[in-house]
Design a protein around this motif. Structure first.
Motif, PDB file in Angstrom:
ATOM      1  N   UNK A  63      39.800  41.029  37.110  1.00  0.00           N
ATOM      2  CA  UNK A  63      39.406  40.735  38.495  1.00  0.00           C
ATOM      3  C   UNK A  63      40.439  39.797  39.107  1.00  0.00           C
ATOM      4  N   UNK A  64      41.002  40.184  40.248  1.00  0.00           N
ATOM      5  CA  UNK A  64      41.973  39.367  40.977  1.00  0.00           C
ATOM      6  C   UNK A  64      41.286  38.698  42.159  1.00  0.00           C
ATOM      7  N   UNK A  65      41.607  37.420  42.360  1.00  0.00           N
ATOM      8  CA  UNK A  65      40.985  36.654  43.452  1.00  0.00           C
ATOM      9  C   UNK A  65      41.433  37.185  44.809  1.00  0.00           C
ATOM     10  N   UNK A  66      42.731  37.509  44.929  1.00  0.00           N
ATOM     11  CA  UNK A  66      43.292  38.030  46.173  1.00  0.00           C
ATOM     12  C   UNK A  66      44.063  39.305  45.858  1.00  0.00           C
ATOM     13  N   UNK A  67      44.525  39.963  46.942  1.00  0.00           N
ATOM     14  CA  UNK A  67      45.272  41.207  46.734  1.00  0.00           C
ATOM     15  C   UNK A  67      46.537  40.929  45.940  1.00  0.00           C
ATOM     16  N   UNK A  68      46.797  41.800  44.972  1.00  0.00           N
ATOM     17  CA  UNK A  68      47.960  41.675  44.098  1.00  0.00           C
ATOM     18  C   UNK A  68      48.568  43.057  43.930  1.00  0.00           C
ATOM     19  N   UNK A  69      49.887  43.106  43.802  1.00  0.00           N
ATOM     20  CA  UNK A  69      50.544  44.417  43.656  1.00  0.00           C
ATOM     21  C   UNK A  69      50.092  45.142  42.392  1.00  0.00           C
ATOM     22  N   UNK A  70      49.545  44.396  41.418  1.00  0.00           N
ATOM     23  CA  UNK A  70      49.030  45.049  40.217  1.00  0.00           C
ATOM     24  C   UNK A  70      47.813  45.916  40.522  1.00  0.00           C
TER      25      UNK A  70
END
Length: 574
Positions: free
Chosen positions: A126-133
């Motif tokens: 789970x990513x807190x903000x948008x990430x290229x991953x």
């Protein structure tokens, strides 16, 4: 009173883990590697069991979901209360309003009998903000007829599309975002937001991918896609279709031409031959239909003549009768043997002459008998010898799967759909995987919701040693369809026909009058290789059908199971 309350508290805390521990001591079989799913905080996740049987077979079965505790070897059992932030209902796990604390490894155990279970594991990040991953694999304008939403694959929902995180105005709401005449302005990050309902509340799941627009070179060479110089199987007095597909370079389109010839002679206007030209997705095609194959056709050479502004190219195809050469040779030997025996018998009048006649005849008869016996058991002998010598000299080729299974999953009538499901989800994996130790990739069984279907198909096919095409009376494909159901067929045909580096196994379910409803690529494969006919009475793993399938398969990979289930178990599962 204080001690009693303390005891109750301790019991309620430890009962779930103790019950879990007793269940987790049972060894479950794991049929696929662990997968990873990347999601964004604040959204929600609808996660079905990754196996199609596990997801759909909810009657007379049970499920238990677990989560890893802080990347240790300890797991806790997930509850079923709908009010819980993380809970499951039968084969589906719900994680509502994701937070970074939900990152971890999740295991589902599917109990389909009292003492048998399968296990599937997935890592969720789970990513807190948008990430290229979070981006799924990029797409180029060459592939784009539309962008397929990679989430909500097994659930109902409404779809909203964004470009560079800005709402696309006047969009057509749907799983596929159509892009017409892609240009440099079309490049960017496209996000699909799926909105779905759970117990009266609405939740969102999103997936993003980048569209890349690359500058095309001013020109490129002419490429003949089909056919390759080859021999095709044909029957006398039957219809056959020859396909020639060419992708012409950009600078040579003004003077391009593609047509079929027989023995370097044009066929336009010749009775019994119909030639049709068409354009499909930038590919020029000439389709030659021979209404009734003659003996002359079997003795001729057909050429696809490809002409552009700079060069003329030829690709040849010869037709071959289905009667095998060795069968013809055997028949000729038998006829010769009979003629010789009769001839010598007529000449011989004494016992010496009789011996001279009889002994060669008996020798020839025994030789032919042995020859035909060896031919009948050739497949059995080859399977036995191949298994021994290949295992002694095994070299890993980097492949993961022994075969990728391609089949139609929609637009089928009820009876055909049931027969197909019983074979693909029952007989095929039971015999090949559980009994003979092969490893199959079956789309719809081994993929997960949220995975990039388009990129996944290409990757899994490249990691496979064979392609298994399952044909039904209704098998067809829309060339403009980019859904996974159609895309894996297109990629598979490209690998088999254009790349030519992968073996193909054709299996026919049910009777069909002809194959004209199939894509032309499949028709080409069928003319070269007759399909194996599946009948429901061929349940035994030692039947002739399964021997023919195994003969066309590679030797099972080194990661095969150490044990096999017995034949009685195979019959009970099927």
């Amino acid at each position: 009173m204080m001690w009693q309350m303390l005891m109750i508290f301790l019991l309620t805390e430890f009962i779930p883990i103790s019950s879990y521990t007793s269940n987790f001591t049972v060894s479950c079989e794991r049929f696929q590697e662990k997968k990873t799913l990347r999601v964004r905080a604040g959204e929600s996740l609808y996660l079905p069991c990754s196996n199609l049987d596990c997801y759909e077979a909810t009657e007379n079965t049970s499920y238990i979901w677990y989560k890893n505790l802080s990347k240790t070897l300890q797991f806790e059992q997930i509850g079923t209360e709908e009010s819980e932030h993380v809970h499951y209902h039968e084969s589906v796990l719900y994680i509502l309003n994701l937070t970074t604390n939900d990152t971890g490894s999740y295991i589902t155990r599917w109990w389909y009998s009292n003492n048998s279970c399968d296990e599937y594991e997935i890592d969720i990040v789970v990513y807190e903000e948008f990430n290229t991953n979070l981006l799924y694999s990029p797409m180029s304008e060459i592939k784009v007829a539309g962008i397929y939403c990679p989430v909500c694959d097994k659930q109902e929902g409404t779809f909203t599309w964004y470009k560079n995180f800005t709402l696309i105005p006047n969009q057509e709401s749907g799983r596929i975002l159509r892009i017409r005449n892609a240009s440099k302005d079309s490049a960017g990050i496209y996000t699909c937001v799926c909105t779905w309902e759970h117990h009266g509340r609405m939740y969102n799941t999103s997936g993003s991918r980048e569209l890349l627009i690359r500058d095309q070179p001013p020109s490129n060479p002419t490429i003949i896609l089909l056919p390759v110089n080859s021999t095709m199987i044909a029957d006398l007095n039957t219809e056959i279709v020859l396909l020639c597909s060419v992708r012409f370079g950009i600078n040579v389109r003004d003077q391009c031409k593609v047509e079929w010839e027989r023995n370097r002679t044009q066929l336009d206007g010749v009775d019994g031959y119909k030639q049709e030209f068409r354009e499909v997705d930038g590919v020029s095609q000439s389709v030659l239909t021979i209404s009734k194959v003659s003996q002359v056709d079997l003795q001729s050479e057909f050429h696809c003549r490809v002409e552009d502004a700079f060069k003329v190219r030829y690709v040849s195809v010869t037709l071959k009768s289905r009667v095998a050469k060795n069968s013809q040779a055997s028949l000729a030997l038998v006829e010769w043997d009979m003629v010789m025996c009769l001839s010598l018998g007529e000449r011989g009048s004494d016992e010496a002459s009789v011996l001279l006649v009889v002994l060669p005849c008996i020798s020839m008869f025994l030789l032919l008998l042995v020859s035909e016996t060896v031919k009948w058991f050739a497949v059995d002998l080859l399977l036995f010898l191949r298994g021994i010598f290949t295992k002694l000299n095994r070299k890993e080729d980097g492949k993961v799967y022994d075969a990728y299974v391609i089949y139609q999953r929609n637009s089928l009538d009820e009876m055909t759909a049931k027969t197909l499901s019983d074979f693909v989800n029952g007989a095929l994996p039971t015999v090949l995987e559980r009994y003979y130790g092969f490893k199959l990739y079956i789309h719809g069984r081994d993929d997960l919701p949220g995975e990039d279907s388009i990129n996944l198909i290409e990757t899994k096919i490249q990691l496979s040693r064979r392609l298994i095409f399952i044909l039904t009376p209704g098998t067809s494909v829309d060339q403009s369809d980019i859904s996974p159901e159609a895309y894996d067929l297109q990629v598979g045909l490209h690998q088999a026909l254009v790349q030519g580096d992968m073996g193909v196994i054709l299996i026919q379910l049910g009777e069909t009058q002809d194959y004209t409803h199939l894509p032309l690529g499949l028709q080409h494969l069928l003319h070269k290789n007759s399909p194996l006919m599946w009948r429901e009475e061929q349940l035994s793993p030692n039947s002739r059908f399964w021997k023919q399938v195994r003969y066309r398969m590679p030797v099972p990979s080194s990661c095969q199971r150490n044990r096999k289930i017995n034949i009685k178990t195979v019959h009970s599962i099927i």
